[in-house]
Design a protein around this motif. Sequence first.
Motif, PDB file in Angstrom:
ATOM      1  N   VAL A  76      12.925  17.716   7.358  1.00  0.00           N
ATOM      2  CA  VAL A  76      12.241  16.782   6.995  1.00  0.00           C
ATOM      3  C   VAL A  76      10.792  16.110   7.515  1.00  0.00           C
ATOM      4  O   VAL A  76      10.763  15.965   8.867  1.00  0.00           O
ATOM      5  N   ARG A  77       9.669  16.081   6.960  1.00  0.00           N
ATOM      6  CA  ARG A  77       8.420  15.815   7.597  1.00  0.00           C
ATOM      7  C   ARG A  77       8.389  14.422   7.880  1.00  0.00           C
ATOM      8  O   ARG A  77       8.700  13.539   6.762  1.00  0.00           O
ATOM      9  N   LEU A 125      11.758  16.395  11.427  1.00  0.00           N
ATOM     10  CA  LEU A 125      13.255  16.416  12.079  1.00  0.00           C
ATOM     11  C   LEU A 125      13.996  17.381  11.360  1.00  0.00           C
ATOM     12  O   LEU A 125      13.985  17.763  10.026  1.00  0.00           O
ATOM     13  N   GLU A 126      14.963  17.899  12.244  1.00  0.00           N
ATOM     14  CA  GLU A 126      15.821  19.119  11.726  1.00  0.00           C
ATOM     15  C   GLU A 126      17.264  18.573  11.699  1.00  0.00           C
ATOM     16  O   GLU A 126      17.731  18.181  12.607  1.00  0.00           O
ATOM     17  N   ARG A 127      17.830  19.042  10.320  1.00  0.00           N
ATOM     18  CA  ARG A 127      19.280  18.599  10.344  1.00  0.00           C
ATOM     19  C   ARG A 127      20.145  20.134  10.875  1.00  0.00           C
ATOM     20  O   ARG A 127      19.580  20.957  11.284  1.00  0.00           O
ATOM     21  N   GLY A 128      21.137  19.938  10.837  1.00  0.00           N
ATOM     22  CA  GLY A 128      22.111  21.046  11.542  1.00  0.00           C
ATOM     23  C   GLY A 128      21.869  22.285  10.882  1.00  0.00           C
ATOM     24  O   GLY A 128      21.984  23.388  11.560  1.00  0.00           O
ATOM     25  N   ASP A 129      21.835  22.062   9.602  1.00  0.00           N
ATOM     26  CA  ASP A 129      21.568  23.378   8.926  1.00  0.00           C
ATOM     27  C   ASP A 129      20.293  24.140   8.849  1.00  0.00           C
ATOM     28  O   ASP A 129      20.047  25.062   8.274  1.00  0.00           O
ATOM     29  N   ARG A 156       0.879  -1.223   0.127  1.00  0.00           N
ATOM     30  CA  ARG A 156       0.139  -0.106   0.089  1.00  0.00           C
ATOM     31  C   ARG A 156       0.829   1.431  -0.171  1.00  0.00           C
ATOM     32  O   ARG A 156       1.973   1.393   0.845  1.00  0.00           O
ATOM     33  N   SER A 157       0.625   2.308  -0.745  1.00  0.00           N
ATOM     34  CA  SER A 157       1.281   3.394  -0.852  1.00  0.00           C
ATOM     35  C   SER A 157       0.323   4.528   0.026  1.00  0.00           C
ATOM     36  O   SER A 157      -0.835   4.818  -0.472  1.00  0.00           O
ATOM     37  N   ARG A 158       0.880   5.310   0.963  1.00  0.00           N
ATOM     38  CA  ARG A 158       0.086   6.218   1.438  1.00  0.00           C
ATOM     39  C   ARG A 158       1.130   7.466   1.993  1.00  0.00           C
ATOM     40  O   ARG A 158       2.358   7.009   1.892  1.00  0.00           O
ATOM     41  N   ALA A 159       0.658   8.421   2.162  1.00  0.00           N
ATOM     42  CA  ALA A 159       1.443   9.573   2.602  1.00  0.00           C
ATOM     43  C   ALA A 159       2.186   9.215   3.991  1.00  0.00           C
ATOM     44  O   ALA A 159       1.499   8.473   4.642  1.00  0.00           O
ATOM     45  N   PRO A 160       3.312   9.535   4.141  1.00  0.00           N
ATOM     46  CA  PRO A 160       4.084   9.191   5.267  1.00  0.00           C
ATOM     47  C   PRO A 160       3.425   9.554   6.397  1.00  0.00           C
ATOM     48  O   PRO A 160       3.158  10.570   6.495  1.00  0.00           O
ATOM     49  N   GLY A 161       3.370   8.614   7.542  1.00  0.00           N
ATOM     50  CA  GLY A 161       2.799   8.880   8.848  1.00  0.00           C
ATOM     51  C   GLY A 161       1.366   9.037   8.778  1.00  0.00           C
ATOM     52  O   GLY A 161       0.821   9.265   9.955  1.00  0.00           O
ATOM     53  N   ALA A 213      14.362  17.661  16.660  1.00  0.00           N
ATOM     54  CA  ALA A 213      12.964  17.299  16.349  1.00  0.00           C
ATOM     55  C   ALA A 213      12.038  18.524  16.628  1.00  0.00           C
ATOM     56  O   ALA A 213      12.211  19.413  17.406  1.00  0.00           O
ATOM     57  N   ARG A 214      10.839  18.642  15.844  1.00  0.00           N
ATOM     58  CA  ARG A 214      10.039  19.836  15.832  1.00  0.00           C
ATOM     59  C   ARG A 214       8.574  19.359  15.871  1.00  0.00           C
ATOM     60  O   ARG A 214       8.363  18.514  14.886  1.00  0.00           O
ATOM     61  N   LEU A 215       7.852  19.806  16.590  1.00  0.00           N
ATOM     62  CA  LEU A 215       6.332  19.508  16.479  1.00  0.00           C
ATOM     63  C   LEU A 215       5.706  20.781  16.214  1.00  0.00           C
ATOM     64  O   LEU A 215       5.833  21.754  16.732  1.00  0.00           O
ATOM     65  N   THR A 216       4.895  20.944  14.986  1.00  0.00           N
ATOM     66  CA  THR A 216       4.213  22.035  14.736  1.00  0.00           C
ATOM     67  C   THR A 216       2.458  21.733  14.507  1.00  0.00           C
ATOM     68  O   THR A 216       2.031  20.652  14.411  1.00  0.00           O
ATOM     69  N   SER A 217       1.702  22.652  14.523  1.00  0.00           N
ATOM     70  CA  SER A 217       0.371  22.546  14.649  1.00  0.00           C
ATOM     71  C   SER A 217       0.065  22.546  13.190  1.00  0.00           C
ATOM     72  O   SER A 217       1.015  22.932  12.250  1.00  0.00           O
ATOM     73  N   SER A 218      -1.436  22.415  12.851  1.00  0.00           N
ATOM     74  CA  SER A 218      -1.671  22.272  11.609  1.00  0.00           C
ATOM     75  C   SER A 218      -1.408  23.736  10.768  1.00  0.00           C
ATOM     76  O   SER A 218      -1.358  23.799   9.504  1.00  0.00           O
ATOM     77  N   ASP A 219      -1.404  24.799  11.511  1.00  0.00           N
ATOM     78  CA  ASP A 219      -1.144  26.144  10.962  1.00  0.00           C
ATOM     79  C   ASP A 219       0.174  26.498  10.760  1.00  0.00           C
ATOM     80  O   ASP A 219       0.746  27.450  10.321  1.00  0.00           O
ATOM     81  N   GLY A 220       1.014  25.582  11.299  1.00  0.00           N
ATOM     82  CA  GLY A 220       2.394  25.734  11.099  1.00  0.00           C
ATOM     83  C   GLY A 220       3.216  26.183  12.323  1.00  0.00           C
ATOM     84  O   GLY A 220       4.293  26.508  12.436  1.00  0.00           O
TER      85      GLY A 220
END
Lengths: 272, 218
Positions: free
Chosen positions: A219-220, A211-215, A87-92, A247-254
Amino acid sequence: MSSDPTCDKLREIGAELALGVLPGRERAEAVAHLDRCADCREHVRQLTLVGDRLIGLLPDGEPPPGFENRVARSLARQAAPATGRGRSRAPGRAHRDPRDRDRAPGRAHQGLRDRARRARLRLAAVATAAVVAVGFAGWAIGTAVEEVTAAPPPAVETEPVLVGDMVPAGGGGAVGEVYAHPGSPAWMFVSVALTGPGTAIPYTGTVTCLLERGDGTTVRVGDFPVRDGHGRWGAGVDADLTRFSGARLTSSDGTVLATARLKQAQVLTPEE
Amino acid sequence: MIFRGERSGGRAIPWRPSDVYRGVSGSRFPVGRLPDEALLSGLATGDPELAVIFVRRFQHRVIGVAMAVTRDPQLAEDVAQQTFERAWRHAQIYDPRRGSVMTWLTTIAHNLAVDAVRARRTEPMAPEDLEELLGVVTETPERWALADEASAQLRAALARLPREQARALMMAGVYGMTARQVADAERIPVGTAKTRIRAAMAKMRAVVASPKRGDHVQ
């Protein structure tokens, strides 16, 4: 509790309701009453806790020989068809659909396919013919189970693991944790309780995990629901987790709700 | 040991050798000491190593509950296996606010065991089994008291219940017997069975709500 006669009735049958032994019609009436009576809901909740604690007093049992192997094999067999469907789905997102929530997430299916491919290469090397007969995906997982149960623990071993405390975007103490395992399959687990100082009104809605890189690029990884500030979520990750520093958590409006700095922890097993 | 880098300030979490396992690709997974919730989430991703470790962590508890209710080793094993399969299928809907993973699993095991017995037997339990089990759950050896004071108080409270109330509570709470079934088994009116169940639950609730006052429950 009010003097509502229905509440009095519920007092009489609450124990049986909480223990799950109330006959059907009475149970239906009681549940209907609970829908509109918070006091009775709390009363039954406490009685349910008693029932849980009572079960908790039962003695542990000794599993029959090979039990954990049989169960793990059974789970592997059930995982295998999902792998084969591809099955293919959007990640997560896969496991957020209620119709799918009794299945593993789509990312996990991808992870299983990846594992299967790797195992296929090993299979060629050892020229094992059984794979065709029993179905590849199930075999791959079953083999892993065998390895896990059969392999003796190493005397000394190290393994990197990424851990971090989630802190509110506005600052403050830890409101959650992140565990990330960069192995194969890579996976991560997030747990938050966005209800303490530094957080706004407890958030309810979908949260996106990045997920956040050093720069600073991100990546969602996926989305998960948070209710009244509380949420927990785990997923397979098709990425090299060691390349991320946060790592970062954001609401639906960013809006950023919480962030975590990922630290590389080291598992050191002392020699005995 | 696991060291959490500079943030830990040197704090180390003990990590047993057996907590590190070899995986499919040859890498090793330090998952043995993961919190139960994290392990459950990992289980939902379909990871076979986590499946084994999850089962290994909870199998004694699940088997114990299944065996206590069914008193049949083969049926108990079937129930235990179904419990883990159900946990795997429903890992995504586990809600930690409603109880621990252990409680969630034992609830699943208990429900499945009661259903299995209902499907196979007309008598949910044998009288001698009830007495034996009641003796076990009211036993309060010192090692248990030290390990879990709250459970020790609950065991003591159960032991202090009038015998007929304790029996009614065990029949309903462990064997899943309705008040009618309790009444038939004890040869008492249904109303009396309901009263015994209710009275026992009220006393136990007082202990659970205020564990330190457990000794004063009448």
